[in-house]
Design an enzyme around this catalytic site. Structure first.
Site, PDB file in Angstrom:
ATOM      1  N   HIS A   1      37.734  22.213   7.781  1.00  0.00           N
ATOM      2  CA  HIS A   1      37.580  23.535   7.177  1.00  0.00           C
ATOM      3  C   HIS A   1      36.116  23.798   6.820  1.00  0.00           C
ATOM      4  O   HIS A   1      35.671  24.945   6.807  1.00  0.00           O
ATOM      5  CB  HIS A   1      38.429  23.661   5.904  1.00  0.00           C
ATOM      6  CG  HIS A   1      39.900  23.698   6.164  1.00  0.00           C
ATOM      7  ND1 HIS A   1      40.650  22.553   6.329  1.00  0.00           N
ATOM      8  CD2 HIS A   1      40.760  24.738   6.279  1.00  0.00           C
ATOM      9  CE1 HIS A   1      41.910  22.887   6.542  1.00  0.00           C
ATOM     10  NE2 HIS A   1      42.010  24.199   6.518  1.00  0.00           N
TER      11      HIS A   1
ATOM     12  N   ASP B   1      43.781  25.838  15.892  1.00  0.00           N
ATOM     13  CA  ASP B   1      43.731  25.845  14.443  1.00  0.00           C
ATOM     14  C   ASP B   1      42.944  27.099  14.054  1.00  0.00           C
ATOM     15  O   ASP B   1      42.345  27.772  14.913  1.00  0.00           O
ATOM     16  CB  ASP B   1      43.055  24.576  13.923  1.00  0.00           C
ATOM     17  CG  ASP B   1      43.490  24.213  12.505  1.00  0.00           C
ATOM     18  OD1 ASP B   1      44.060  25.089  11.810  1.00  0.00           O
ATOM     19  OD2 ASP B   1      43.257  23.072  12.084  1.00  0.00           O
TER      20      ASP B   1
END
Length: 603
Positions: A249, A322
């Site tokens: 992230h 993702d």
């Protein structure tokens, strides 16, 4: 589970053919060619703009597709230039929507069902009417977007500790049935990463464990569970995110496994998922030099996604990225290039780009310039539409309040969650047979410890939930949350409160060598009051703790897992969980303190 009458089976004769496209590659089934031809004719009627849109799965703010709160309208305008979910579908023709708690999509089951129906109505109002594939991350444990009154189940590592394939399958079947009743038909679970790095900051208890074969068996069980309930399961994060020290992230992790190590450690769960007909596989924003020396993230790597996943592993189902707003995929290329490169690598669905207009126009421009062909888009759209048809979305994309009432959070589902959780709590240490605590003397307990941000499915801080559960079991338990980083004053308060207690239970959360939680435990142990440590996230905490008489691992701090731990502490059930990961010594990480499979019982 969905009832499938003879009439409904007759209406949807393409299901078997669809499985060929969305599962492992094999020879076409009878009727597959005609089925594909029908979908190809549908694709041929779509405009280029509709085709580009069909590849995107996007977030949207609000509890309603047409009348969200003003604050959500403002956020939609700021980030996407539309006011509502319906306008998002009309403008960009997106093929899917992803639900988030923070986007205010998941207030309660009936609201979620209404939002899903509104989104589907918007899809059918397009020039080429198409249902949407609505998705979410409902892994359970520490990652869940839909909370109470839906059923919350043990997470992956807890299920790994339980070791039961039937429980893993049952948990997925319950979760899938409840999601389907709310109109959510693609779940980004199960996690197929093998967590071999205790320092992994992003996977950890989201993984079933460190043993590739055990993880593979539980992944396959959950694939069967989800998909038997009418949900598209998604194994993630290919080619394997289990040995990282960087969170994708916020950065770009590098996996240093050799090709042989990948085959032995990372690949087995994905092979198992493919063998069981997994509907979709999610990519990882990781560099894996042994698989692709270019250092492109796997999401953008043709050698990994086409060369290995499609050609070597024979997977011809839907590949979804993702989230494209994660830093791990944005570091090397601009946001307008990332979706184009992902499609060239072999991706089908483009998940949640930071700026949809930039990403959407990037793909549109690549087709118009000839960098991407319309045929390449059609290939992915065919997979996506086959999956939508397999799930019955072309036949009937809508859900009902009646279905919600009869499916979501039922007494049977909640009882099953409690039963499954009882088999997951792991007893690591039990000096002098301290546990189970003797309820006949109605001992006075103090429950202290970490109070991390509550995941979906909790009714309060872990100390409060645990104290209530123990009180309900006949103890006198008082909660005193001390936090993840307790101050000296807070530690003093806990030590003072321990006086006169028969035992102290301390909930620990990812304890490190420098964590003040260690000081808290040391000070409490020095009081002489029997001390029980309960790790409520990663099970490695015990290696950092001295002076505890008993130690357990719960793997999460949701209510269902804390209630199960309380029943073990009270002796209402025997501890049956076994470590699915090894715990290394804190002073010598090369030495194993507790191996995979360790777990004590009361017998």
């Amino acid at each position: 589970m969905h009832d499938r009458s003879l009439t409904r089976r007759t209406l949807f004769t393409a299901t078997a053919a669809t499985a060929v496209v969305v599962g492992a590659a094999s020879a076409p089934a009878v009727g597959a060619t005609a089925h594909h031809d029908r979908l190809r004719r549908l694709i041929s009627r779509m405009s280029l703009e509709e085709k580009v849109g069909q590849l995107f799965v996007m977030r949207v703010y609000g509890h309603s597709a047409t009348t969200p709160d003003q604050a959500d309208i403002d956020l939609n305008l700021k980030e996407m230039g539309v006011r509502t979910a319906a306008e998002l579908v009309a403008k960009y023709h997106v093929g899917g929507i992803i639900y988030f708690t923070w986007a205010h999509n998941t207030r309660d089951p009936h609201q979620i069902a209404g939002l899903s129906n509104g989104i589907q109505r918007a899809g059918l109002a397009q020039p080429t009417p198409l249902p949407l594939l609505i998705s979410t991350d409902q892994e359970h444990g520490i990652v869940a977007r839909v909370g109470r009154p839906a059923t919350l189940l043990p997470g992956a590592m807890a299920l790994g500790a339980g070791g039961s394939r039937s429980d893993a399958r049952a948990a997925a079947r319950i979760a899938g049935a409840e999601l389907a009743a709310m109109g959510i038909r693609q779940n980004y679970a199960p996690v197929a990463d093998v967590n071999v790095n205790p320092a992994n900051p992003v996977i950890g208890v989201r993984s079933f464990g460190a043993d590739p074969d055990a993880v593979a068996a539980l992944v396959a069980a959950q694939v069967r569970g989800y998909q038997s309930a009418g949900i598209a399961a998604t194994s993630k994060h290919f080619p394997g995110h289990g040995d990282t020290t960087v969170d994708s992230h916020t950065g770009i992790p590098v996996i240093t496994h050799t090709r042989e190590q990948w085959e032995e450690t990372d690949a087995p769960p994905f092979r198992a998922a493919i063998a069981d007909g997994i509907d979709s596989i999610m990519t990882a924003h990781i560099q894996f030099p042994a698989l692709d020396p270019s250092n492109d993230p796997a999401t953008l790597s043709r050698p990994i996604l086409t060369g290995i996943l499609r050609e070597e592993l024979g997977y011809d189902g839907v590949v979804v990225t993702d989230a494209l707003n994660m830093q791990g995929v944005r570091d090397k290329y601009g946001d307008h290039r990332v979706p184009v490169l992902a499609l060239k690598a072999g991706v089908d669905q483009l998940l949640n780009p930071p700026d949809l207009a930039v990403a959407w126009n990037g793909v549109l421009g690549a087709v118009r310039s000839g960098e991407l062909t319309v045929a390449r888009l059609d290939e992915s759209i065919l997979r996506i539409l086959c999956l939508k048809e397999k799930l019955g979305l072309f036949r009937d994309p809508f859900v009902s309040d009646r279905k919600v009432e009869h499916t979501v959070g039922t007494r049977a589902h909640l009882a099953a969650a409690d039963r499954i959780a009882e088999g997951t709590t792991t007893l690591l240490v039990n000096e002098g047979g301290l546990l189970p605590l003797n309820r006949r003397r109605q001992p006075r307990l103090l429950v202290v410890g970490a109070d991390p941000a509550s995941p979906t499915g909790t009714t309060g801080p872990p100390t409060a939930v645990l104290a209530k559960a123990l009180t309900d079991l006949g103890f006198t338990a008082t909660a005193l949350p001390t936090g993840i980083t307790p101050t000296a004053a807070t530690i003093d308060q806990a030590v003072a409160a321990a006086g006169g207690r028969d035992a102290v239970i301390v909930a620990t959360y990812n304890v490190t060598a420098t964590s003040p939680q260690r000081t808290l435990v040391t000070r409490l142990a020095a009081t002489g009051v029997p001390l029980v440590a309960l790790s409520i996230r990663n099970p490695y905490d015990i290696a950092q703790l001295a002076g505890v008489r008993a130690a357990l691992a719960a793997y999460c701090w949701t209510d269902v897992e804390l209630r199960a731990a309380a029943r073990v502490i009270a002796g209402r059930v025997d501890p049956e969980g076994r470590l699915p990961v090894p715990v290394q010594r804190a002073d010598d990480p090369l030495q194993v303190l507790y191996p995979v499979g360790h777990g004590l019982s009361y017998d």
